[in-house]
Write a protein that holds these residues in place. Structure first.
Motif, PDB file in Angstrom:
ATOM      1  N   GLY A   1      75.907  70.855  60.767  1.00 40.94           N
ATOM      2  CA  GLY A   1      75.928  70.484  59.954  1.00 40.94           C
ATOM      3  C   GLY A   1      76.240  68.836  59.378  1.00 40.94           C
ATOM      4  N   THR A   2      76.752  68.752  60.218  1.00 42.11           N
ATOM      5  CA  THR A   2      76.252  67.383  60.346  1.00 42.11           C
ATOM      6  C   THR A   2      75.428  66.229  60.684  1.00 42.11           C
ATOM      7  OG1 THR A   2      77.673  66.764  61.914  1.00 42.11           O
ATOM      8  CG2 THR A   2      78.912  67.133  60.337  1.00 42.11           C
ATOM      9  N   ILE A   3      75.150  65.315  60.204  1.00 41.60           N
ATOM     10  CA  ILE A   3      74.272  64.299  60.640  1.00 41.60           C
ATOM     11  C   ILE A   3      74.458  63.297  60.898  1.00 41.60           C
ATOM     12  CG2 ILE A   3      71.805  63.176  59.979  1.00 41.60           C
ATOM     13  CD1 ILE A   3      71.436  65.368  57.987  1.00 41.60           C
ATOM     14  N   PHE A   4      74.015  62.500  62.258  1.00 44.33           N
ATOM     15  CA  PHE A   4      73.949  61.033  62.902  1.00 44.33           C
ATOM     16  C   PHE A   4      73.048  60.359  62.729  1.00 44.33           C
ATOM     17  CE2 PHE A   4      73.669  58.004  65.730  1.00 44.33           C
ATOM     18  CZ  PHE A   4      74.856  57.297  65.678  1.00 44.33           C
ATOM     19  N   SER A   5      72.722  59.086  61.668  1.00 37.88           N
ATOM     20  CA  SER A   5      71.702  58.698  61.807  1.00 37.88           C
ATOM     21  C   SER A   5      72.089  56.721  62.079  1.00 37.88           C
ATOM     22  CB  SER A   5      70.900  58.795  60.025  1.00 37.88           C
ATOM     23  OG  SER A   5      69.983  57.048  59.465  1.00 37.88           O
ATOM     24  N   ALA A   6      70.721  56.634  62.905  1.00 37.62           N
ATOM     25  CA  ALA A   6      71.396  55.056  63.408  1.00 37.62           C
ATOM     26  C   ALA A   6      69.512  54.750  62.910  1.00 37.62           C
ATOM     27  CB  ALA A   6      71.170  55.010  64.731  1.00 37.62           C
ATOM     28  N   SER A   7      69.758  53.236  63.178  1.00 42.82           N
ATOM     29  CA  SER A   7      68.438  52.438  62.626  1.00 42.82           C
ATOM     30  C   SER A   7      68.633  50.758  63.456  1.00 42.82           C
ATOM     31  CB  SER A   7      67.776  52.302  60.450  1.00 42.82           C
ATOM     32  OG  SER A   7      68.906  51.525  60.243  1.00 42.82           O
ATOM     33  N   MET A   8      67.930  50.514  63.679  1.00 41.32           N
ATOM     34  CA  MET A   8      68.162  48.852  64.460  1.00 41.32           C
ATOM     35  C   MET A   8      66.744  48.575  63.111  1.00 41.32           C
ATOM     36  SD  MET A   8      68.818  49.319  67.314  1.00 41.32           S
ATOM     37  CE  MET A   8      68.805  48.765  69.207  1.00 41.32           C
ATOM     38  N   ARG A   9      67.979  47.122  62.679  1.00 42.67           N
ATOM     39  CA  ARG A   9      67.140  45.863  61.689  1.00 42.67           C
ATOM     40  C   ARG A   9      66.618  44.265  63.053  1.00 42.67           C
ATOM     41  NH1 ARG A   9      69.201  47.724  56.679  1.00 42.67           N
ATOM     42  NH2 ARG A   9      68.644  49.988  56.500  1.00 42.67           N
ATOM     43  N   THR A  10      66.318  44.104  62.496  1.00 45.56           N
ATOM     44  CA  THR A  10      65.861  42.451  63.228  1.00 45.56           C
ATOM     45  C   THR A  10      65.416  41.451  61.972  1.00 45.56           C
ATOM     46  OG1 THR A  10      63.402  43.348  63.526  1.00 45.56           O
ATOM     47  CG2 THR A  10      64.838  43.479  65.642  1.00 45.56           C
ATOM     48  N   SER A  11      65.542  40.679  61.970  1.00 49.73           N
ATOM     49  CA  SER A  11      65.762  39.463  61.034  1.00 49.73           C
ATOM     50  C   SER A  11      65.127  38.331  61.344  1.00 49.73           C
ATOM     51  CB  SER A  11      66.678  39.195  60.051  1.00 49.73           C
ATOM     52  OG  SER A  11      67.747  39.082  61.212  1.00 49.73           O
ATOM     53  N   VAL A  12      64.633  37.482  61.798  1.00 51.04           N
ATOM     54  CA  VAL A  12      64.164  36.217  61.546  1.00 51.04           C
ATOM     55  C   VAL A  12      65.596  35.559  60.657  1.00 51.04           C
ATOM     56  CG1 VAL A  12      62.044  34.488  61.432  1.00 51.04           C
ATOM     57  CG2 VAL A  12      62.135  36.890  62.011  1.00 51.04           C
ATOM     58  N   HIS A  13      65.387  33.978  61.815  1.00 55.58           N
ATOM     59  CA  HIS A  13      66.933  33.191  61.400  1.00 55.58           C
ATOM     60  C   HIS A  13      66.186  32.045  61.591  1.00 55.58           C
ATOM     61  CE1 HIS A  13      70.457  31.699  59.160  1.00 55.58           C
ATOM     62  NE2 HIS A  13      69.782  30.338  60.145  1.00 55.58           N
ATOM     63  N   ILE A  14      65.571  30.923  60.499  1.00 54.92           N
ATOM     64  CA  ILE A  14      65.344  29.690  60.732  1.00 54.92           C
ATOM     65  C   ILE A  14      66.419  28.467  60.591  1.00 54.92           C
ATOM     66  CG2 ILE A  14      63.702  27.885  60.066  1.00 54.92           C
ATOM     67  CD1 ILE A  14      62.331  30.063  58.419  1.00 54.92           C
ATOM     68  N   ASP A  15      66.234  27.899  62.021  1.00 54.22           N
ATOM     69  CA  ASP A  15      67.044  27.334  61.870  1.00 54.22           C
ATOM     70  C   ASP A  15      66.749  25.503  62.387  1.00 54.22           C
ATOM     71  OD1 ASP A  15      70.023  28.760  62.341  1.00 54.22           O
ATOM     72  OD2 ASP A  15      69.640  28.827  64.121  1.00 54.22           O
ATOM     73  N   ALA A  16      66.713  24.722  60.794  1.00 57.25           N
ATOM     74  CA  ALA A  16      66.254  23.183  60.928  1.00 57.25           C
ATOM     75  C   ALA A  16      67.667  22.989  60.227  1.00 57.25           C
ATOM     76  CB  ALA A  16      65.002  23.788  59.988  1.00 57.25           C
ATOM     77  N   LYS A  17      67.444  21.535  60.624  1.00 56.35           N
ATOM     78  CA  LYS A  17      68.356  20.875  60.823  1.00 56.35           C
ATOM     79  C   LYS A  17      67.967  18.936  60.888  1.00 56.35           C
ATOM     80  CE  LYS A  17      72.344  23.060  61.485  1.00 56.35           C
ATOM     81  NZ  LYS A  17      73.047  23.167  62.931  1.00 56.35           N
ATOM     82  N   HIS A  18      67.816  18.317  59.670  1.00 52.06           N
ATOM     83  CA  HIS A  18      67.648  16.919  59.588  1.00 52.06           C
ATOM     84  C   HIS A  18      68.280  16.273  60.201  1.00 52.06           C
ATOM     85  CE1 HIS A  18      65.951  13.096  57.081  1.00 52.06           C
ATOM     86  NE2 HIS A  18      65.767  13.167  58.921  1.00 52.06           N
ATOM     87  N   ILE A  19      68.877  15.518  61.331  1.00 52.10           N
ATOM     88  CA  ILE A  19      70.302  15.032  62.159  1.00 52.10           C
ATOM     89  C   ILE A  19      69.987  13.189  61.902  1.00 52.10           C
ATOM     90  CG2 ILE A  19      71.353  15.162  63.895  1.00 52.10           C
ATOM     91  CD1 ILE A  19      70.665  18.531  64.067  1.00 52.10           C
ATOM     92  N   ARG A  20      71.189  12.678  61.825  1.00 50.56           N
ATOM     93  CA  ARG A  20      70.993  11.360  62.395  1.00 50.56           C
ATOM     94  C   ARG A  20      72.306  11.062  63.556  1.00 50.56           C
ATOM     95  NH1 ARG A  20      71.795   6.867  57.856  1.00 50.56           N
ATOM     96  NH2 ARG A  20      69.725   7.697  57.656  1.00 50.56           N
ATOM     97  N   ASP A  21      71.415  10.576  64.787  1.00 45.12           N
ATOM     98  CA  ASP A  21      72.806  10.777  65.952  1.00 45.12           C
ATOM     99  C   ASP A  21      72.528   9.103  66.760  1.00 45.12           C
ATOM    100  OD1 ASP A  21      73.955  10.466  68.027  1.00 45.12           O
ATOM    101  OD2 ASP A  21      72.390  12.338  69.468  1.00 45.12           O
ATOM    102  N   GLU A  22      73.816   8.531  66.293  1.00 44.17           N
ATOM    103  CA  GLU A  22      73.921   6.919  66.571  1.00 44.17           C
ATOM    104  C   GLU A  22      74.441   7.294  67.694  1.00 44.17           C
ATOM    105  OE1 GLU A  22      74.692   5.254  63.258  1.00 44.17           O
ATOM    106  OE2 GLU A  22      72.510   5.243  61.972  1.00 44.17           O
ATOM    107  N   GLY A  23      75.014   7.922  68.747  1.00 46.98           N
ATOM    108  CA  GLY A  23      75.594   8.156  69.979  1.00 46.98           C
ATOM    109  C   GLY A  23      76.700   8.671  69.664  1.00 46.98           C
ATOM    110  N   GLY A  24      77.541   8.719  68.011  1.00 47.02           N
ATOM    111  CA  GLY A  24      78.473  10.021  67.929  1.00 47.02           C
ATOM    112  C   GLY A  24      78.084  11.336  68.091  1.00 47.02           C
ATOM    113  N   GLU A  25      78.922  11.545  66.962  1.00 49.18           N
ATOM    114  CA  GLU A  25      78.932  12.878  66.339  1.00 49.18           C
ATOM    115  C   GLU A  25      77.845  13.385  65.705  1.00 49.18           C
ATOM    116  OE1 GLU A  25      79.968  17.274  66.237  1.00 49.18           O
ATOM    117  OE2 GLU A  25      80.587  15.899  67.295  1.00 49.18           O
ATOM    118  N   PRO A  26      76.498  13.596  65.640  1.00 47.37           N
ATOM    119  CA  PRO A  26      75.431  13.730  65.032  1.00 47.37           C
ATOM    120  C   PRO A  26      75.832  14.066  63.922  1.00 47.37           C
ATOM    121  CG  PRO A  26      74.923  14.820  66.948  1.00 47.37           C
ATOM    122  CD  PRO A  26      76.087  14.470  67.005  1.00 47.37           C
ATOM    123  N   GLN A  27      75.753  13.482  62.519  1.00 49.60           N
ATOM    124  CA  GLN A  27      75.510  13.600  60.954  1.00 49.60           C
ATOM    125  C   GLN A  27      74.173  14.653  60.809  1.00 49.60           C
ATOM    126  OE1 GLN A  27      75.495   9.659  59.167  1.00 49.60           O
ATOM    127  NE2 GLN A  27      75.838  10.944  56.753  1.00 49.60           N
TER     128      GLN A  27
END
Length: 72
Positions: free
Chosen positions: A34-60
Motif C-alpha cells: 500500500g505504500t508508494i515511492f515517487s521520484a521526479s527529475m527537475r532541471t534548472s538553468v542558472h546564469i553565471d554573469a559577472k563584471h570583473i576587473r583583473d589587474e594582475g592580482g585577485e580579480p575584483q
C-alpha cells in the motif's frame, strides 16, 4: 546519489512513468503493502554573469549579475 534502503525487498504492484508530470518527468512505484515511492527529475538553468576587473592580482568582481534564468 540517493539510496532508498527502506524500499529493498518490497514487491512492486505497479510502476508508472509520467513523461509530463506536474512540472517534470516523474516515476511512481506502487508496492503491494500500500505504500508508494515517487521520484521526479527537475532541471534548472542558472546564469553565471559577472563584471570583473583583473589587474594582475585577485580579480575584483564589480557586479554579479548571476541568477537562475527568468529572474531578471
Amino acid at each position: 546519489m540517493i539510496h532508498c534502503n527502506e524500499l529493498s525487498g518490497k514487491v512492486v504492484r505497479l510502476l508508472t512513468l509520467y513523461e509530463d508530470g506536474v512540472s517534470c518527468p516523474e516515476v511512481h512505484i506502487e508496492f503491494t503493502d500500500g505504500t508508494i515511492f515517487s521520484a521526479s527529475m527537475r532541471t534548472s538553468v542558472h546564469i553565471d554573469a559577472k563584471h570583473i576587473r583583473d589587474e594582475g592580482g585577485e580579480p575584483q568582481v564589480l557586479h554579479d549579475y548571476s541568477c537562475p534564468a527568468g529572474r531578471h
